[in-house]
Design a protein around this motif. Structure first.
Motif, PDB file in Angstrom:
ATOM      1  N   GLY A   1     -60.009  35.662  -2.318  1.00 50.36           N
ATOM      2  CA  GLY A   1     -58.642  35.196  -1.596  1.00 50.36           C
ATOM      3  C   GLY A   1     -57.500  35.802  -1.765  1.00 50.36           C
ATOM      4  N   VAL A   2     -57.051  35.490  -3.051  1.00 47.80           N
ATOM      5  CA  VAL A   2     -56.037  35.893  -3.422  1.00 47.80           C
ATOM      6  C   VAL A   2     -55.743  37.299  -3.523  1.00 47.80           C
ATOM      7  N   ALA A   3     -56.741  37.999  -4.073  1.00 48.11           N
ATOM      8  CA  ALA A   3     -56.874  39.276  -4.016  1.00 48.11           C
ATOM      9  C   ALA A   3     -56.489  40.127  -2.795  1.00 48.11           C
ATOM     10  N   ARG A   4     -57.275  39.753  -1.731  1.00 51.94           N
ATOM     11  CA  ARG A   4     -56.892  40.399  -0.253  1.00 51.94           C
ATOM     12  C   ARG A   4     -55.656  39.754   0.236  1.00 51.94           C
ATOM     13  N   ARG A   5     -55.098  38.690  -0.031  1.00 50.93           N
ATOM     14  CA  ARG A   5     -53.827  38.344   0.571  1.00 50.93           C
ATOM     15  C   ARG A   5     -52.769  39.036   0.042  1.00 50.93           C
ATOM     16  N   PHE A   6     -52.709  39.663  -1.298  1.00 47.55           N
ATOM     17  CA  PHE A   6     -51.746  40.512  -2.093  1.00 47.55           C
ATOM     18  C   PHE A   6     -51.981  41.668  -2.068  1.00 47.55           C
ATOM     19  N   GLY A   7     -53.206  42.235  -1.315  1.00 50.64           N
ATOM     20  CA  GLY A   7     -53.423  43.543  -1.218  1.00 50.64           C
ATOM     21  C   GLY A   7     -53.897  44.132  -2.434  1.00 50.64           C
ATOM     22  N   VAL A   8     -54.373  43.375  -3.255  1.00 50.61           N
ATOM     23  CA  VAL A   8     -55.115  44.023  -4.712  1.00 50.61           C
ATOM     24  C   VAL A   8     -56.464  43.935  -4.261  1.00 50.61           C
ATOM     25  N   SER A   9     -57.068  45.002  -4.923  1.00 48.05           N
ATOM     26  CA  SER A   9     -58.485  45.309  -4.750  1.00 48.05           C
ATOM     27  C   SER A   9     -59.406  43.987  -5.453  1.00 48.05           C
ATOM     28  N   PRO A  10     -60.505  43.607  -5.048  1.00 48.85           N
ATOM     29  CA  PRO A  10     -61.374  42.719  -5.659  1.00 48.85           C
ATOM     30  C   PRO A  10     -61.844  43.389  -6.974  1.00 48.85           C
TER      31      PRO A  10
ATOM     32  N   SER B   1     -53.669  51.144  -9.739  1.00 50.43           N
ATOM     33  CA  SER B   1     -54.520  51.682  -8.862  1.00 50.43           C
ATOM     34  C   SER B   1     -55.308  50.481  -8.036  1.00 50.43           C
ATOM     35  N   SER B   2     -54.480  49.313  -7.794  1.00 49.64           N
ATOM     36  CA  SER B   2     -55.004  48.130  -7.239  1.00 49.64           C
ATOM     37  C   SER B   2     -54.643  48.207  -5.862  1.00 49.64           C
ATOM     38  N   SER B   3     -54.391  49.251  -5.003  1.00 47.83           N
ATOM     39  CA  SER B   3     -54.440  49.328  -3.489  1.00 47.83           C
ATOM     40  C   SER B   3     -55.710  48.974  -3.065  1.00 47.83           C
ATOM     41  N   VAL B   4     -55.752  48.443  -1.817  1.00 45.12           N
ATOM     42  CA  VAL B   4     -56.949  48.027  -1.085  1.00 45.12           C
ATOM     43  C   VAL B   4     -56.869  48.614   0.202  1.00 45.12           C
ATOM     44  N   PRO B   5     -58.041  49.212   0.823  1.00 43.09           N
ATOM     45  CA  PRO B   5     -57.881  49.664   2.340  1.00 43.09           C
ATOM     46  C   PRO B   5     -57.664  48.436   3.335  1.00 43.09           C
ATOM     47  N   SER B   6     -57.057  48.780   4.253  1.00 40.57           N
ATOM     48  CA  SER B   6     -56.798  47.834   5.277  1.00 40.57           C
ATOM     49  C   SER B   6     -57.954  47.200   6.042  1.00 40.57           C
ATOM     50  N   ASP B   7     -59.083  47.816   6.099  1.00 36.98           N
ATOM     51  CA  ASP B   7     -60.116  47.236   6.613  1.00 36.98           C
ATOM     52  C   ASP B   7     -60.531  45.888   5.665  1.00 36.98           C
ATOM     53  N   ASP B   8     -60.530  46.136   4.455  1.00 33.32           N
ATOM     54  CA  ASP B   8     -60.847  45.032   3.630  1.00 33.32           C
ATOM     55  C   ASP B   8     -59.940  43.854   3.617  1.00 33.32           C
ATOM     56  N   LEU B   9     -58.692  43.929   4.075  1.00 33.85           N
ATOM     57  CA  LEU B   9     -57.734  42.921   4.454  1.00 33.85           C
ATOM     58  C   LEU B   9     -57.960  42.145   5.577  1.00 33.85           C
ATOM     59  N   SER B  10     -58.754  42.710   6.618  1.00 32.60           N
ATOM     60  CA  SER B  10     -59.115  42.155   7.809  1.00 32.60           C
ATOM     61  C   SER B  10     -60.398  41.159   7.725  1.00 32.60           C
ATOM     62  N   ILE B  11     -61.172  41.174   6.524  1.00 32.90           N
ATOM     63  CA  ILE B  11     -62.154  40.402   6.324  1.00 32.90           C
ATOM     64  C   ILE B  11     -61.389  38.791   6.347  1.00 32.90           C
ATOM     65  N   PRO B  12     -62.046  37.770   6.766  1.00 39.02           N
ATOM     66  CA  PRO B  12     -61.522  36.513   7.106  1.00 39.02           C
ATOM     67  C   PRO B  12     -61.669  35.753   5.481  1.00 39.02           C
ATOM     68  N   THR B  13     -60.452  35.184   5.147  1.00 42.09           N
ATOM     69  CA  THR B  13     -60.374  34.676   3.581  1.00 42.09           C
ATOM     70  C   THR B  13     -59.674  33.329   4.050  1.00 42.09           C
TER      71      THR B  13
END
Length: 305
Positions: free
Chosen positions: A26-35, A144-156
């Motif tokens: 949850g924290v990873a996706r909220r801050f745009g850091v890859s799992p 190298s911790s960026s995540v694709p935008s579609d990852d961020l759309s997953i509910p957390t």
């Protein structure tokens, strides 16, 4: 009392592992850091905290065999036992952009430990070098911790809730591991088991239980990046962070009896890296093979005392 500590540790680890994975993702996706990066760093390093506490305590108490055996045994258990169990639950995919870099760090760390062990001592200057390499590794991981935008759309979970779950889960896994190790070590010593064997088995497996709980829960939730990242990150941190910090505080003599176990660690690491690049996945058959190899290692180790 030792039995109570063991029981409490197991319960705390199971509960903490689930909360830790849920909060970390949850924290990873909220801050745009890859799992993957969260698994490699926050989860991987956080679940290695019991190893750090145990190795430092053992070294300061004049038991270097437990300190070094803890690191070596934990890395073996992480690959053969923990990843084996996780893969039996659900195959762990290895399709990630940063895999070559992480594999190189895991392999390089294992080789560095082997080279230092052959020399007969892990001195203070090597601790400085290992910690320096760890800092360089962390810098590269977060670059190298960026995540694709579609990852961020997953509910957390909302950020405050995710952060709370993360802290509670980490506290439970660390506290549970410490309680379990204290209880198990007390029982083992009562039966006269040598310190090196305690470090390689009970202490190593006990302090690896946070990784077990976290990796299994991540596998059940389908979070392959977190599961695999946890194993790789823990392996790197065990050597560069834990061994580096311990050697920085007190130089560690290397017991020659640990050299075969370091060879097992190197072989396990090579096997993992080979499977990751060859099959791109740690499937159930590979998981079963890992568990059989670990059972064989335990059987061989039991014959040495």
């Amino acid at each position: 009392m030792n039995l109570i500590l063991v029981a409490f540790g197991l319960v705390a680890l199971l509960a903490g592992g689930d909360l830790l994975v849920r909060g970390a993702v949850g924290v990873a996706r909220r801050f745009g850091v890859s799992p993957l990066v969260i698994g490699l760093t926050l989860v991987g390093f956080g679940t290695s905290a019991p190893e750090l506490v145990t190795s430092l305590s053992a070294a300061l108490a004049g038991a270097p065999a437990i300190a070094l055996g803890n690191v070596v045994g934990s890395n073996i258990a992480n690959i053969l036992l923990i990843l084996g169990v996780a893969a039996l639950i659900r195959p762990v995919a290895a399709q990630m952009a940063g895999l070559p870099r992480e594999a190189a760090w895991v392999g390089g760390s294992a080789l560095a430990l082997a080279a230092l062990a052959v020399s007969g001592q892990i001195p203070t200057w090597s601790g400085v070098c290992l910690i320096g390499f760890l800092g360089f590794y962390l810098w590269g991981a977060f670059r190298s911790s960026s995540v694709p935008s579609d990852d961020l759309s997953i509910p957390t979970d909302p950020l405050p809730k995710a952060a709370t779950l993360l802290v509670i889960g980490l506290a439970l896994t660390i506290g549970g591991a410490i309680a379990l190790v204290d209880g198990a070590t007390g029982i083992a010593r009562a039966y006269g088991v040598p310190e090196a064997v305690i470090g390689l088995t009970l202490v190593a497996v006990g302090t690896s239980l946070p990784e077990l709980a976290t990796t299994v829960m991540a596998a059940r939730r389908g979070q392959s990046d977190v599961a695999l990242g946890n194993i790789l990150g823990s392996g790197i941190f065990n050597i560069l962070g834990i061994l580096g910090t311990t050697a920085l505080v007190v130089p560690l003599p290397v017991d020659a009896s640990l050299l075969p176990d370091i060879g097992v660690m190197l072989a396990s690491t090579a096997l993992l890296i080979g499977l990751l690049f060859w099959k791109k996945c740690i499937g159930r058959k590979s998981g079963g093979m890992f568990l059989l190899l670990y059972a064989g290692y335990m059987a061989w180790l039991s014959q040495t005392f």
